[in-house]
Design a protein around this motif. Structure first.
Motif, short mmCIF file in Angstrom:
data_model
loop_
_atom_site.label_atom_id
_atom_site.label_comp_id
_atom_site.label_asym_id
_atom_site.label_seq_id
_atom_site.Cartn_x
_atom_site.Cartn_y
_atom_site.Cartn_z
N HIS B 148 0.91 -1.20 -0.18
CA HIS B 148 0.03 -0.36 -0.14
C HIS B 148 0.75 1.18 -0.13
N CYS B 149 0.54 2.46 -0.93
CA CYS B 149 0.81 3.62 -0.42
C CYS B 149 1.56 3.67 0.46
N VAL B 150 1.31 3.86 1.92
CA VAL B 150 0.94 4.49 3.01
C VAL B 150 2.07 3.34 3.95
N GLU B 165 -0.84 9.70 5.69
CA GLU B 165 -1.79 9.68 6.26
C GLU B 165 -3.73 9.88 6.41
N GLU B 168 -5.65 8.84 2.96
CA GLU B 168 -6.26 7.50 3.82
C GLU B 168 -6.88 7.85 4.44
N ARG B 169 -6.92 8.51 5.95
CA ARG B 169 -8.24 9.48 6.03
C ARG B 169 -9.20 9.52 5.09
N PHE B 171 -9.73 8.56 1.67
CA PHE B 171 -9.80 7.48 1.00
C PHE B 171 -11.26 6.74 1.44
N LEU B 172 -10.93 6.58 3.21
CA LEU B 172 -11.38 5.85 4.19
C LEU B 172 -13.33 6.33 3.81
N ASP B 185 -8.17 -0.11 -2.84
CA ASP B 185 -7.47 1.04 -2.58
C ASP B 185 -6.64 1.50 -2.98
N CYS B 186 -6.00 2.16 -2.75
CA CYS B 186 -4.44 3.41 -3.63
C CYS B 186 -4.93 3.48 -5.47
N HIS B 267 -9.72 12.99 -2.01
CA HIS B 267 -9.77 11.60 -2.13
C HIS B 267 -11.06 11.21 -1.48
#
Lengths: 207, 359
Positions: B148-150, B165, B168-169, B171-172, B185-186, B267
């Motif tokens: 994953h990117c993170v 991060e 990701e927040r 994206f969720l 996912d990414c 995102h």
């Protein structure tokens, strides 16, 4: 010969009124579209867009009608300034607006069947109707159909120079409108010129 | 009798080995998209497609017991980021496997040229992929490895300057993840082998087209959208028919401008019903585009006096947003002074007329 002619024929009066309403609506909606952050209480952006597009198309069609009717009726001849003595005659007209009008002086070049416009009107109307308005109409139409606008002008996107030109011309025409309406009050009475444009004015044919 | 799937794998491996002999590996070779490789490509596609549930890369010969080829310490190809031996297989356009879980063909092709222009161009394959990929064929556990990117872009990760991060927040919260957390996912949208940041991308029109193509990859077909939406598929032209100059908008802005919240969070892909419909969000002096599409360019450009949003002006004209300070002032001044002149002149006429009347 002792016959009379109509200075403002019906087609001209109808077109003039139609054009005036269109221009005012275009001005209002155009200002909303250009300065939306300060004008939204007046008109919403989406309504202004529809209004601007509709009135723009009507104005363009009206302009084509005006050109055709001017050509057929030979109304265009009034716009062509007579070169000889043009500058002194224009200065006379300017002097009237600057001085004579305050002294209840007479219009130095009253409208006649042969010369409907005074020298200042001639040069202004010529620039407006055969210079500024066509530029406004063409840039507006290209705005409406951006796919036909040039992709690039001076290494930049083709729309923005059109947009700037549209804004500049619209600004000059707005200033013209202010002056035009005001000078229409400079007849024998304040409302005389408005009445003529609404109901026509017959004058003796001096040809 | 060998079962059909295994026969396919065995044939793939055999033909791959033969191809390696006939067209020996040349470390100096650039693009491997040659006739020789093309013959392998066909095999790889057929062979891999029978491997069940494989998510890893290059499973053509997985589990066959063929002795591995060590990749470690291989000479790099001309492209710094693409190890030559990896490129041998993953440089083939047809390199793909059939994911039986989703029923889709998953491409394992890495475009050398795109990689060379990407943000990851300095990375070698094994910088990101696990050490299991040092050996070919990759074993089953390696193939199942997910990245994953993170993993790298996080606090304390390898790339401190680019922490993801917050992405990701965002994206969720996106409609994609909310609806199908196991499918998104990414990499559903971003190809790490071609990814470029907004800041690094050149001409804005091409950037917009590239970005929108990511969305169109799924949203232009019923098969792409129905898993997520219960509505009957309608064409994008139909769902966007309220938008004036649709084609021009699609050419001039990314889908993201309207389908993410106005105050950032690129995102957080919103449900269609929450998409931006207020024209003035973009068509105004403080256009939202300055914090989105033109974010990086505008920051530099806004320092300069003169044109408002002049960077936007270079490429496009946006009604209400692309304006010129001086022209606006000159316009207001011209009309203002005309009005003032008219008022003063009129006042003069009125005063003199009254005086003359009295006399």
């Amino acid at each position: 010969m002792n016959r009379t002619v109509e200075l403002y024929p019906v087609w001209l009066r109808v077109w003039h009124g139609f054009n005036a309403v269109n221009f005012l609506l275009l001005l209002l909606s155009g200002v909303v579209l250009h300065f939306p952050e300060v004008m939204l209480n007046v008109l919403s952006f989406s309504v202004a867009r529809i209004l601007h597009n509709t009135c723009g198309v009507l104005m363009a069609l009206g302009y084509v009608f005006y050109l055709s009717a001017s050509y057929v009726s030979r109304n265009w001849r009034h716009y062509v300034p007579e070169r000889q003595g043009f500058v002194p005659r224009m200065m006379t007209q300017i002097r009237f607006y600057a001085v004579g009008i305050f002294q209840k002086g007479e219009q130095p070049f009253p409208a006649t069947a042969r010369a409907k416009f005074n020298p200042l009107q001639q040069v202004t109307y010529l620039g407006v109707m055969f210079g500024l308005v066509p530029v406004l109409v063409v840039t507006g139409v290209l705005f409406l159909f951006p796919e036909y606008a040039p992709d690039q002008i001076l290494d930049r996107g083709g729309i923005w120079p059109l947009a700037l030109l549209h804004q500049i011309v619209a600004t000059f025409l707005t200033a013209f409108l202010v002056g035009h309406i005001y000078l229409a009050t400079a007849g024998k009475t304040v409302t005389e010129e408005f009445r003529k444009m609404a109901f026509g004015e017959k004058v003796r044919d001096d040809v | 009798m060998i079962p059909a799937p295994k026969r396919g794998i065995a044939t793939a491996v055999l033909l791959f080995v033969v191809s390696m002999v006939v067209f020996p590996w040349d470390p100096a070779a650039g693009n491997t998209d040659t006739a020789g490789i093309a013959s392998v490509a066909g095999i790889a596609g057929g062979g891999v497609s029978v491997i069940p549930g494989t998510a890893g890369a290059g499973g053509a010969a997985g589990g066959t017991g063929t002795r591995g080829v060590a990749v470690s310490g291989v000479a790099r190809s001309a492209n710094k980021g693409f190890d030559a031996l990896c490129e041998r297989c993953h440089g083939m356009r047809t390199m793909a496997y059939h994911d039986q879980r989703t029923g889709r063909m998953v491409s394992l092709f890495v475009d050398r040229q795109k990689l060379a222009q990407s943000s990851h161009k300095q990375q070698a394959c094994l910088d990101c992929h696990g050490s299991g990929f040092k050996v070919f064929p990759h074993d089953a556990a390696t193939r199942l490895e997910t990245r994953h990117c993170v993993d790298c872009h996080m606090e304390g990760g390898r790339f401190q300057r680019n922490k993801f991060e917050h992405i990701e927040r965002d994206f969720l919260q996106s409609v994609h993840f909310q609806a199908m957390p196991d499918r998104f996912d990414c990499f559903s949208c971003h190809d790490p082998h071609a990814f470029q940041t907004l800041r690094n991308q050149g001409e804005i029109g091409a950037l917009i087209q590239r970005d929108n193509q990511i969305c169109l990859g799924c949203h232009s077909t019923p098969a792409g959208t129905t898993p997520l939406s219960k509505r009957r598929f309608t064409s994008l032209e139909t769902t966007h028919n309220w938008l004036p100059q649709v084609a021009l908008h699609w050419r001039s802005v990314r889908c993201l401008e309207c389908h993410t919240p106005a105050l950032g969070g690129n995102h957080v892909i919103l449900k269609a019903s929450y998409a931006e419909r207020n024209c003035v969000s973009c068509h105004t002096r403080d256009s939202m585009l300055l914090t989105k599409l033109y974010k990086f360019r505008a920051q530099e450009d806004r320092q300069k006096a003169g044109f408002i949003n002049s960077v936007v002006l270079n490429d496009a004209y946006i009604v209400g947003a692309t304006r010129n300070h001086w022209l606006d002032r000159a316009s207001v001044a011209l009309v203002g002074f005309t009005l003032l002149g008219v008022v003063l002149h009129g006042l003069g006429r009125w005063i003199t007329a009254r005086r003359q009347k009295r006399e």
